[in-house]
Design a protein around this motif. Structure first.
Motif, PDB file in Angstrom:
ATOM      1  N   THR A   1      -3.384   8.968  -5.948  1.00  0.00           N
ATOM      2  CA  THR A   1      -2.815   7.693  -5.516  1.00  0.00           C
ATOM      3  C   THR A   1      -2.736   7.690  -3.998  1.00  0.00           C
ATOM      4  O   THR A   1      -2.145   8.584  -3.391  1.00  0.00           O
ATOM      5  CB  THR A   1      -1.413   7.482  -6.101  1.00  0.00           C
ATOM      6  N   VAL A   2      -3.355   6.687  -3.391  1.00  0.00           N
ATOM      7  CA  VAL A   2      -3.378   6.555  -1.934  1.00  0.00           C
ATOM      8  C   VAL A   2      -2.256   5.609  -1.512  1.00  0.00           C
ATOM      9  O   VAL A   2      -2.187   4.468  -1.982  1.00  0.00           O
ATOM     10  CB  VAL A   2      -4.735   5.992  -1.454  1.00  0.00           C
ATOM     11  N   HIS A   3      -1.383   6.074  -0.648  1.00  0.00           N
ATOM     12  CA  HIS A   3      -0.332   5.230  -0.084  1.00  0.00           C
ATOM     13  C   HIS A   3      -0.799   4.771   1.292  1.00  0.00           C
ATOM     14  O   HIS A   3      -1.276   5.582   2.092  1.00  0.00           O
ATOM     15  CB  HIS A   3       0.979   6.012   0.059  1.00  0.00           C
ATOM     16  N   PHE A   4      -0.673   3.475   1.564  1.00  0.00           N
ATOM     17  CA  PHE A   4      -1.105   2.964   2.859  1.00  0.00           C
ATOM     18  C   PHE A   4      -0.104   1.934   3.375  1.00  0.00           C
ATOM     19  O   PHE A   4       0.523   1.221   2.598  1.00  0.00           O
ATOM     20  CB  PHE A   4      -2.515   2.362   2.784  1.00  0.00           C
TER      21      PHE A   4
ATOM     22  N   SER B   1       1.940   0.185   0.384  1.00  0.00           N
ATOM     23  CA  SER B   1       1.347  -0.170  -0.909  1.00  0.00           C
ATOM     24  C   SER B   1       0.571   1.033  -1.438  1.00  0.00           C
ATOM     25  O   SER B   1       0.428   2.040  -0.748  1.00  0.00           O
ATOM     26  CB  SER B   1       0.431  -1.386  -0.764  1.00  0.00           C
ATOM     27  N   GLN B   2       0.072   0.889  -2.684  1.00  0.00           N
ATOM     28  CA  GLN B   2      -0.630   1.991  -3.323  1.00  0.00           C
ATOM     29  C   GLN B   2      -1.977   1.547  -3.879  1.00  0.00           C
ATOM     30  O   GLN B   2      -2.174   0.376  -4.206  1.00  0.00           O
ATOM     31  CB  GLN B   2       0.204   2.569  -4.486  1.00  0.00           C
TER      32      GLN B   2
ATOM     33  N   LEU C   1      -8.007   4.631  -7.576  1.00  0.00           N
ATOM     34  CA  LEU C   1      -9.279   4.211  -8.159  1.00  0.00           C
ATOM     35  C   LEU C   1      -9.513   4.812  -9.540  1.00  0.00           C
ATOM     36  O   LEU C   1     -10.427   4.385 -10.248  1.00  0.00           O
ATOM     37  CB  LEU C   1     -10.427   4.584  -7.221  1.00  0.00           C
ATOM     38  N   ASN C   2      -8.690   5.791  -9.930  1.00  0.00           N
ATOM     39  CA  ASN C   2      -8.804   6.357 -11.274  1.00  0.00           C
ATOM     40  C   ASN C   2      -8.183   5.448 -12.331  1.00  0.00           C
ATOM     41  O   ASN C   2      -8.474   5.584 -13.517  1.00  0.00           O
ATOM     42  CB  ASN C   2      -8.116   7.726 -11.333  1.00  0.00           C
ATOM     43  N   TYR C   3      -7.310   4.545 -11.902  1.00  0.00           N
ATOM     44  CA  TYR C   3      -6.646   3.604 -12.816  1.00  0.00           C
ATOM     45  C   TYR C   3      -6.778   2.183 -12.252  1.00  0.00           C
ATOM     46  O   TYR C   3      -5.781   1.556 -11.900  1.00  0.00           O
ATOM     47  CB  TYR C   3      -5.164   3.966 -12.968  1.00  0.00           C
TER      48      TYR C   3
ATOM     49  N   ASP D   1       2.273   5.462 -16.616  1.00  0.00           N
ATOM     50  CA  ASP D   1       3.573   5.935 -17.093  1.00  0.00           C
ATOM     51  C   ASP D   1       4.658   5.174 -16.333  1.00  0.00           C
ATOM     52  O   ASP D   1       4.717   3.963 -16.404  1.00  0.00           O
ATOM     53  CB  ASP D   1       3.710   7.447 -16.932  1.00  0.00           C
ATOM     54  N   THR D   2       5.471   5.866 -15.560  1.00  0.00           N
ATOM     55  CA  THR D   2       6.547   5.194 -14.825  1.00  0.00           C
ATOM     56  C   THR D   2       6.254   5.102 -13.327  1.00  0.00           C
ATOM     57  O   THR D   2       7.123   4.739 -12.543  1.00  0.00           O
ATOM     58  CB  THR D   2       7.871   5.957 -15.022  1.00  0.00           C
ATOM     59  N   LYS D   3       5.036   5.406 -12.942  1.00  0.00           N
ATOM     60  CA  LYS D   3       4.690   5.444 -11.519  1.00  0.00           C
ATOM     61  C   LYS D   3       3.803   4.276 -11.127  1.00  0.00           C
ATOM     62  O   LYS D   3       2.832   3.949 -11.828  1.00  0.00           O
ATOM     63  CB  LYS D   3       3.977   6.763 -11.202  1.00  0.00           C
ATOM     64  N   VAL D   4       4.105   3.652  -9.986  1.00  0.00           N
ATOM     65  CA  VAL D   4       3.234   2.611  -9.435  1.00  0.00           C
ATOM     66  C   VAL D   4       2.021   3.280  -8.801  1.00  0.00           C
ATOM     67  O   VAL D   4       2.146   4.103  -7.898  1.00  0.00           O
ATOM     68  CB  VAL D   4       3.966   1.762  -8.370  1.00  0.00           C
TER      69      VAL D   4
END
Length: 206
Positions: free
Chosen positions: A147-150, A161-162, A165-167, A174-177
């Motif tokens: 997950t890339v945070h930018f 924001s996040q 590319l895997n999702y 699950d419970t993660k943005v």
């Protein structure tokens, strides 16, 4: 005769030792890999200083502000002037990095740029393509799950924001943005407005 053979072997051993030493001394030095971690940390520190604030005015204005305060790791104003196609500074930055072969698409690094295309309908209608750059941000963190945070200027402020590319079609894993919305979309088409749908490229520092 026995003494002669012992002396001969000893001489050969010494010569081979000298030859090895000479080879080691003449071996070419391996190129030094430059550690740019401090430079990247400075970029992130400067960017996060403006989190939640309106500084910059828009996405490319915010990147330009961080660029200026971080000793121009992305571009200089003088060189950028030659890469404008229209009023979009984000596109000009993209064009410059493309010309300098500093765009890439895998294994992003903290402190690098992230580009998005077709986020503004006015420009998307005219030229909807992966290099129709309309938005830009700075990568602040990368999680183990990729997950890339930018941080980018959106809704009048510089916010985190996040993108993962895997999702690409879900906001939550699950419970993660893992993906943020870049535009508003109807519920049944929500995945079309998540960050992966607009992702164009990453851009490396100098």
């Amino acid at each position: 005769m026995r003494l002669y053979l012992v002396a001969l072997c000893a001489c050969a051993f010494l010569l081979s030792g000298c030859a090895q030493k000479e080879f080691t001394q003449n071996a070419p030095e391996l190129p030094q890999v430059k550690d740019d971690t401090p430079k990247r940390q400075e970029i992130i520190k400067t960017a996060l200083k403006y989190q939640g604030k309106p500084n910059g005015g828009d996405c490319s204005g915010f990147v330009s502000l961080v660029n200026k305060e971080s000793t121009q790791p992305f571009f200089s104003t003088a060189e950028l002037n030659d890469y404008f196609e229209d009023a979009r500074r984000s596109l000009a930055i993209y064009n410059l990095l493309e010309d300098q072969k500093r765009l890439y698409h895998e294994k992003p690094k903290e402190g690098d740029l992230i580009f998005f295309a077709n986020t503004i309908k006015k420009y998307a209608k005219a030229k909807k393509s992966v290099d129709n750059i309309t938005h830009i941000g700075i990568i602040t963190k990368i999680d183990p799950d990729e997950t890339v945070h930018f941080i980018h200027h959106t809704k009048g402020k510089n916010l985190i924001s996040q993108m993962n590319l895997n999702y690409p079609t879900v906001m939550m894993n699950d419970t993660k943005v893992v993906n943020s919305y870049m535009e508003k979309c109807p519920k049944d088409e929500g995945h079309k407005c998540l960050a992966p749908a607009y992702f164009s490229a990453y851009g490396s520092i100098k």
